[in-house]
Design an enzyme around this catalytic site. Structure first.
Site, PDB file in Angstrom:
ATOM      1  N   TYR A   1      -4.699  15.165  13.714  1.00  0.00           N
ATOM      2  CA  TYR A   1      -4.294  13.701  14.015  1.00  0.00           C
ATOM      3  C   TYR A   1      -5.660  12.772  13.940  1.00  0.00           C
ATOM      4  O   TYR A   1      -6.752  13.393  14.235  1.00  0.00           O
ATOM      5  CB  TYR A   1      -3.361  13.560  15.144  1.00  0.00           C
ATOM      6  N   CYS A   2      -5.404  11.626  13.522  1.00  0.00           N
ATOM      7  CA  CYS A   2      -6.696  10.864  13.465  1.00  0.00           C
ATOM      8  C   CYS A   2      -5.964   9.324  13.920  1.00  0.00           C
ATOM      9  O   CYS A   2      -4.811   9.155  13.885  1.00  0.00           O
ATOM     10  CB  CYS A   2      -7.495  10.733  12.239  1.00  0.00           C
ATOM     11  N   THR A   3      -7.015   8.194  13.495  1.00  0.00           N
ATOM     12  CA  THR A   3      -6.318   6.949  14.008  1.00  0.00           C
ATOM     13  C   THR A   3      -5.299   6.507  13.197  1.00  0.00           C
ATOM     14  O   THR A   3      -4.273   6.041  13.772  1.00  0.00           O
ATOM     15  CB  THR A   3      -7.486   5.943  13.975  1.00  0.00           C
TER      16      THR A   3
END
Ligand SMILES: [Zn+2]
Ligand SMILES: [Zn+2]
Length: 316
Positions: free
Chosen positions: A187-189
């Site tokens: 996951y990331c922003t």
């Protein structure tokens, strides 16, 4: 009063002539009075632009007229052209700077070998299903470690990364090899970094890699602080951090006194972009506001006691 908006978007799709797309986008944005940042690459496009609502609508429509971008999703958000200092449209070897353009193949479907996209509710389904089978799902943070300091998924693995370029060495270090036969959710922003990261993991033998569609931002819209996310979200604008609700826990710790805080500050040396967390009390003490690296340099050289000298040195 006129209404303004910002749109954020990306698409991984083969672009044979990025320069031509750059010129087209530059003219399009100029004509509509938009400002913002756009990166074009042989891998696709990534941008955030703002302006008057009607102009941004036109921008979206005209951009989608180009066949490779016809299915691209645009995320609308409040704000406008005034949020950006200028209009910048650049061609780069990669959409996200992992430093390995040659390792990433992009076709009409996106990044080849990228992790399976999961919508927020599918993330929960996966966790439940695997738990019923006696397996744990591991969340793998695709951001820089500093971003994860104030918020991350419950129990997440946070690689030791100062920049996105550090991920390849981390993956090759063997440190995460025990996850290669486990379900891993990156996951990331907003999701773009995981498109590449998840493909790099698949290439390296991680067998079950997923990524969260729309990243933390979309997950937070769905579950806020009542799901598997903990803490606050680092964001790339003046705010630096944002929370999904008043229930958000404070995970960050002051780099001086360890008090809970989510407040990022740049190292006081201009030209040094290192971020540190400071609590209310410590953020006003100037002697503590250099990062470790800059402090060490000053300590090592009494001839260079101030910022000005350090900057001159850096320019050489
Ligand atoms: Zn403190
Ligand atoms: Zn510094």
């Amino acid at each position: 009063m006129s209404v303004s908006r910002i749109v954020l978007y990306y698409a991984f799709t083969p672009i044979s002539d990025p320069q031509a797309v750059r010129l087209w986008q530059l003219e399009l944005c100029r004509g509509l009075g938009l400002k913002g940042r756009i990166i074009v690459s042989e891998q696709g496009i990534n941008g955030t632009v703002g302006g008057e609502l009607s102009a941004v609508k036109q921008y979206v429509r005209r951009t989608r007229e180009y066949e490779p971008f016809s299915g691209m999703e645009f995320k609308w958000s409040s704000g406008g052209a005034e949020q950006f200092p200028r209009l910048s449209v650049k061609v780069r070897p990669e959409l996200v700077a992992f430093g390995v353009p040659e390792q990433i193949e992009v076709d009409e479907e996106g990044v080849v070998g990228a992790g399976t996209h999961l919508r927020p509710e599918q993330v929960h389904q996966l966790v439940d299903t695997e738990r019923a089978r006696g397996r744990e799902v591991t969340f793998f943070d695709g951001r820089n470690a500093m971003e994860a300091a104030i918020g991350r998924f419950s129990g997440a693995v946070v690689p030791e990364t100062e920049t996105t370029r550090d991920f390849v060495a981390e993956l090759d270090s063997g440190r995460y090899d025990h996850l290669k036969d486990q379900p891993v959710v990156t996951y990331c922003t907003g999701g773009i970094r995981c498109e590449v990261l998840s493909a790099l993991m698949t290439q390296r033998g991680f067998q079950e890699v997923y990524q969260i569609d729309g990243g933390i931002a979309r997950y937070g819209e769905a579950y806020g602080d009542s799901g598997l996310w903990e803490g606050e979200l680092y964001v790339f604008d003046g705010r630096m951090n944002t929370r999904f609700s008043d229930q958000a826990v404070t995970l960050g710790r002051c780099s001086v006194c360890q008090a809970p805080t989510s407040s990022y500050h740049n190292c006081m040396d201009r030209g040094c972009s290192t971020l540190q967390l400071y609590c209310e009390d410590c953020q006003h003490i100037p002697s503590q506001q250099r990062c470790e690296d800059c402090r060490a340099r000053i300590a090592a050289d009494p001839q260079h006691p101030n910022t000005g000298t350090l900057e001159k040195e850096r320019r050489r």
